[in-house]
Design an enzyme around this catalytic site. Structure first.
Site, PDB file in Angstrom:
ATOM      1  N   VAL A 143       0.752  -1.260   0.055  1.00  0.00           N
ATOM      2  CA  VAL A 143       0.046   0.166   0.116  1.00  0.00           C
ATOM      3  C   VAL A 143       0.997   1.156   0.046  1.00  0.00           C
ATOM      4  CG1 VAL A 143      -1.756   1.196   1.256  1.00  0.00           C
ATOM      5  CG2 VAL A 143      -1.658  -1.171   1.264  1.00  0.00           C
ATOM      6  N   SER A 187      -0.554   8.686  -6.293  1.00  0.00           N
ATOM      7  CA  SER A 187      -1.276   9.061  -7.566  1.00  0.00           C
ATOM      8  C   SER A 187      -0.408  10.101  -8.322  1.00  0.00           C
ATOM      9  CB  SER A 187      -2.498   9.663  -7.293  1.00  0.00           C
ATOM     10  OG  SER A 187      -2.563  11.033  -6.703  1.00  0.00           O
ATOM     11  N   ARG A 220      -6.551  11.571  -2.510  1.00  0.00           N
ATOM     12  CA  ARG A 220      -7.845  11.845  -2.452  1.00  0.00           C
ATOM     13  C   ARG A 220      -8.697  11.923  -4.013  1.00  0.00           C
ATOM     14  NH1 ARG A 220      -6.032  17.315   0.162  1.00  0.00           N
ATOM     15  NH2 ARG A 220      -4.503  16.818  -1.155  1.00  0.00           N
ATOM     16  N   LYS A 224      -6.964  11.273 -10.902  1.00  0.00           N
ATOM     17  CA  LYS A 224      -5.500  11.077 -10.742  1.00  0.00           C
ATOM     18  C   LYS A 224      -5.099   9.765 -10.347  1.00  0.00           C
ATOM     19  CE  LYS A 224      -4.294  15.007  -8.464  1.00  0.00           C
ATOM     20  NZ  LYS A 224      -3.308  15.772  -7.565  1.00  0.00           N
ATOM     21  N   TYR A 242       7.405  23.186   7.774  1.00  0.00           N
ATOM     22  CA  TYR A 242       7.340  21.884   7.143  1.00  0.00           C
ATOM     23  C   TYR A 242       8.261  21.018   7.909  1.00  0.00           C
ATOM     24  CZ  TYR A 242       8.486  18.448   3.465  1.00  0.00           C
ATOM     25  OH  TYR A 242       8.763  17.220   2.554  1.00  0.00           O
ATOM     26  N   LYS A 298       8.567  16.782   9.683  1.00  0.00           N
ATOM     27  CA  LYS A 298       9.158  15.765   9.014  1.00  0.00           C
ATOM     28  C   LYS A 298      10.177  15.135  10.218  1.00  0.00           C
ATOM     29  CE  LYS A 298       7.627  15.107   4.797  1.00  0.00           C
ATOM     30  NZ  LYS A 298       6.763  13.970   4.380  1.00  0.00           N
ATOM     31  N   ILE A 326      12.851  16.290  -5.193  1.00  0.00           N
ATOM     32  CA  ILE A 326      12.450  15.640  -6.078  1.00  0.00           C
ATOM     33  C   ILE A 326      11.420  16.689  -7.278  1.00  0.00           C
ATOM     34  CG2 ILE A 326      11.493  13.343  -6.594  1.00  0.00           C
ATOM     35  CD1 ILE A 326      10.810  13.402  -3.673  1.00  0.00           C
TER      36      ILE A 326
HETATM   37  N1  LIG Z   1       8.988  16.893  -4.018  1.00  0.00           N
HETATM   38  C1  LIG Z   1      10.032  16.976  -3.176  1.00  0.00           C
HETATM   39  O1  LIG Z   1      10.921  17.966  -3.493  1.00  0.00           O
HETATM   40  C2  LIG Z   1      10.254  16.122  -1.714  1.00  0.00           C
HETATM   41  C3  LIG Z   1      11.514  16.495  -1.096  1.00  0.00           C
HETATM   42  C4  LIG Z   1      11.421  15.647   0.161  1.00  0.00           C
HETATM   43  C5  LIG Z   1      10.531  14.916   0.564  1.00  0.00           C
HETATM   44  N2  LIG Z   1       9.332  14.872  -0.304  1.00  0.00           N
HETATM   45  C6  LIG Z   1       8.325  14.124   0.436  1.00  0.00           C
HETATM   46  O2  LIG Z   1       8.215  13.019  -0.429  1.00  0.00           O
HETATM   47  C7  LIG Z   1       6.622  12.637  -0.555  1.00  0.00           C
HETATM   48  C8  LIG Z   1       6.171  12.545  -1.759  1.00  0.00           C
HETATM   49  O3  LIG Z   1       6.304  13.831  -2.290  1.00  0.00           O
HETATM   50  P1  LIG Z   1       6.039  14.481  -3.812  1.00  0.00           P
HETATM   51  O4  LIG Z   1       6.385  15.460  -4.060  1.00  0.00           O
HETATM   52  O5  LIG Z   1       6.212  13.052  -4.596  1.00  0.00           O
HETATM   53  O6  LIG Z   1       4.377  14.456  -3.556  1.00  0.00           O
HETATM   54  P2  LIG Z   1       3.144  15.261  -4.545  1.00  0.00           P
HETATM   55  O7  LIG Z   1       3.569  15.341  -6.011  1.00  0.00           O
HETATM   56  O8  LIG Z   1       2.905  16.423  -3.744  1.00  0.00           O
HETATM   57  O9  LIG Z   1       1.940  14.344  -4.458  1.00  0.00           O
HETATM   58  C9  LIG Z   1       1.481  14.102  -3.132  1.00  0.00           C
HETATM   59  C10 LIG Z   1       0.714  12.784  -3.111  1.00  0.00           C
HETATM   60  O10 LIG Z   1      -0.154  12.809  -1.813  1.00  0.00           O
HETATM   61  C11 LIG Z   1      -1.545  12.818  -2.023  1.00  0.00           C
HETATM   62  N3  LIG Z   1      -1.955  13.558  -1.011  1.00  0.00           N
HETATM   63  C12 LIG Z   1      -1.997  14.832  -0.654  1.00  0.00           C
HETATM   64  N4  LIG Z   1      -2.643  15.176   0.532  1.00  0.00           N
HETATM   65  C13 LIG Z   1      -3.231  13.827   0.657  1.00  0.00           C
HETATM   66  C14 LIG Z   1      -4.353  13.622   1.735  1.00  0.00           C
HETATM   67  N5  LIG Z   1      -4.702  14.481   2.705  1.00  0.00           N
HETATM   68  N6  LIG Z   1      -4.679  12.388   1.958  1.00  0.00           N
HETATM   69  C15 LIG Z   1      -4.453  11.528   0.785  1.00  0.00           C
HETATM   70  N7  LIG Z   1      -3.550  11.671  -0.026  1.00  0.00           N
HETATM   71  C16 LIG Z   1      -3.066  12.969  -0.143  1.00  0.00           C
HETATM   72  C17 LIG Z   1      -1.666  13.392  -3.535  1.00  0.00           C
HETATM   73  O11 LIG Z   1      -3.168  13.298  -4.020  1.00  0.00           O
HETATM   74  P3  LIG Z   1      -4.302  14.112  -3.647  1.00  0.00           P
HETATM   75  O12 LIG Z   1      -3.811  15.381  -3.690  1.00  0.00           O
HETATM   76  O13 LIG Z   1      -5.224  13.653  -4.911  1.00  0.00           O
HETATM   77  O14 LIG Z   1      -4.880  13.689  -2.572  1.00  0.00           O
HETATM   78  C18 LIG Z   1      -0.402  13.004  -4.290  1.00  0.00           C
HETATM   79  O15 LIG Z   1      -0.781  11.464  -4.770  1.00  0.00           O
HETATM   80  C19 LIG Z   1       6.110  13.626   0.377  1.00  0.00           C
HETATM   81  O16 LIG Z   1       5.695  13.005   1.901  1.00  0.00           O
HETATM   82  C20 LIG Z   1       6.944  14.704   0.418  1.00  0.00           C
HETATM   83  O17 LIG Z   1       6.759  15.510   1.825  1.00  0.00           O
HETATM   84  C21 LIG Z   1       9.199  15.648  -1.374  1.00  0.00           C
END
Ligand SMILES: NC(=O)c1ccc[n+]([C@@H]2O[C@H](COP(=O)([O-])OP(=O)(O)OC[C@H]3O[C@@H](n4cnc5c(N)ncnc54)[C@H](OP(=O)(O)O)[C@@H]3O)[C@@H](O)[C@H]2O)c1
Ligand SMILES: *[C@@H]1O[C@H](CO)[C@@H](O)[C@H](O)[C@H]1NC(C)=O
Ligand SMILES: *[C@@H]1O[C@H](CO)[C@@H](O)[C@H](O)[C@H]1NC(C)=O
Length: 363
Positions: free
Chosen positions: A41, A46, A69, A73, A206, A210, A252
């Protein structure tokens, strides 16, 4: 002095040889993260890193359930992920849920268990999260709480639901206690961030969430030792070992990162200049490779690995030798990095003045 230099260089040489051997994968030949035929899981599956993980685990033979949600997507991501399957027996499913609500996490585990022929999922990855960076005094109370809800509580709730389901699962059939150690483990994994390891101006809403996740992970790592031990008590039921892991990616290039950029303070942009950027597939590949090696606390790029080494504290080590020597090296490196970063924030203030404290988007 000369004797000191001699031993320091011997130690460093040994370190680099061991590091090279380790990178070449000469140690830990065993795969500690078996996903073939297992049910996984992934929340936040998405898009972004979660989608990258879903695809990679599908390529390794897993059944994958993604949670987010937005249904549209989820549907398109599920099509993308299932397209990577390698066997016709693999199954794929999505669940639309808001993981910031405790009861929704119970529903996710119940629904997956039903879908999985009555068996709890083998691997659960609390990956959903999002950053809304800005300076603390520019952040509303609502955003401060929402950052804690999605980045900390969502994972804590999912851990509760998952561990309860695992502890209450029926005992494994035809497995005696002597052969328990050969049963593949169950894994609960959380996605934290390198921003949870080192403080950076503009991540004050933030980073604490974390960092809390890292502290949750350390405590849970030990709590599951109790469950793992209890399996061997006279009253203990045969069950797989439970393992906890924490993954801390750096930047990322994901849809979430585009959102993050919208509220980012210009000082934060300066502080992050030159930081490595990885794709969702690159982050998934490193994270899974290190899980396969049996690592507990994972950073996905070199900068993140240095930040992790400088912040090891009492966390369980991945590799005692490399972690110890690398933490000595980074404690010296940090004598330069940390003041340099403070200096950049100070200089930005001096050059631009208080007038320029709004985010990029607001300018
Ligand atoms: N991107 C970066 O630079 C980066 C760096 C370090 C760590 N991270 C961490 O890595 C993880 C993934 O990041 P990402 O950038 O790949 O994420 P992203 O592109 O923002 O995607 C977030 C995902 O989480 C879902 N989501 C958000 N709020 C939600 C909720 N309340 N309930 C259920 N699903 C929810 C979104 O779908 P819906 O909106 O449809 O719910 C989407 O599938 C996160 O924990 C982030 O903090 C990211
Ligand atoms: C909590 O995290 C901090 C740094 O992130 C670390 O130094 C500390 O040892 C951790 N404490 C616990 C109880 O896990
Ligand atoms: C975010 O902003 C930085 C700096 O302004 C830029 O280099 C990067 O490409 C942006 N990333 C995304 C995903 O928009």
């Amino acid at each position: 002095m000369a004797v000191g230099f001699f031993w320091a260089s011997v130690l460093l040489s040994v370190f680099f040889v061991v590091l090279a051997l380790d990178i070449m994968g000469l140690f830990n030949r065993k795969n500690y993260f078996q996903v073939d035929g297992k049910t996984v899981v992934i929340t936040g599956g998405s898009q972004g890193m979660g989608r990258g993980l879903g695809k990679l685990l599908a390529q390794k033979g897993a059944n994958v359930v993604i949670v987010a949600r937005n249904k549209a997507k989820l549907e398109s991501a599920l099509e993308y992920i299932s397209g990577a399957a390698v066997k016709s027996t693999q199954r794929f499913h999505f669940i639309s849920a808001d993981v910031t609500k405790a009861e929704e996490n119970d529903r996710i585990i119940c629904e997956v268990t039903e879908w999985n022929h009555g068996q709890a999922p083998d691997i659960v990855w609390a990956n959903a999260g999002m950053a809304t960076p800005s300076f603390l005094i520019d952040t509303s109370v609502d955003v401060l709480r929402q950052q804690m809800d999605i980045n900390y509580f969502a994972a804590a709730f999912l851990a509760q639901s998952t561990l309860k389901a695992w502890i209450n699962s029926p005992a494994l059939k035809d497995v005696d206690k002597k052969s328990l150690s050969s049963v593949p483990a169950r894994h609960f994994i959380m996605t934290s961030s390198s921003a949870g390891l080192v403080g950076v101006a503009g991540y004050s809403p933030y980073s604490p969430a974390k960092a809390a996740l890292r502290n949750l992970s350390d405590a849970l790592h030990e709590e599951v030792q109790f469950y793992n031990g209890a399996r061997y008590h006279v009253s203990g039921a045969a069950a797989p070992e439970i393992k906890i892991h924490l993954v801390c990616p750096g930047t990322i290039s994901t849809p979430g990162h585009v959102e993050e950029n919208k509220t980012k303070h210009p000082v934060t942009v300066v502080l992050e200049e030159g930081d490595p950027v990885q794709t969702e597939d690159e982050v998934a590949a490193v994270a899974v490779k290190e899980l396969e090696r049996g690592y507990y606390f994972i950073a996905t790029n070199f900068l993140g690995k240095a930040m992790r080494a400088s912040a090891l504290s009492g966390s369980p080590r991945n590799n005692w030798f490399i972690d110890t020597v690398f933490s000595w090296v980074t404690s010296l490196v940090w004598l330069f990095v940390q003041p340099d970063m403070d200096g950049k924030a100070w200089k930005y203030g001096k050059t631009h003045g208080l007038g320029n404290t709004k985010s990029q988007a607001a300018q």
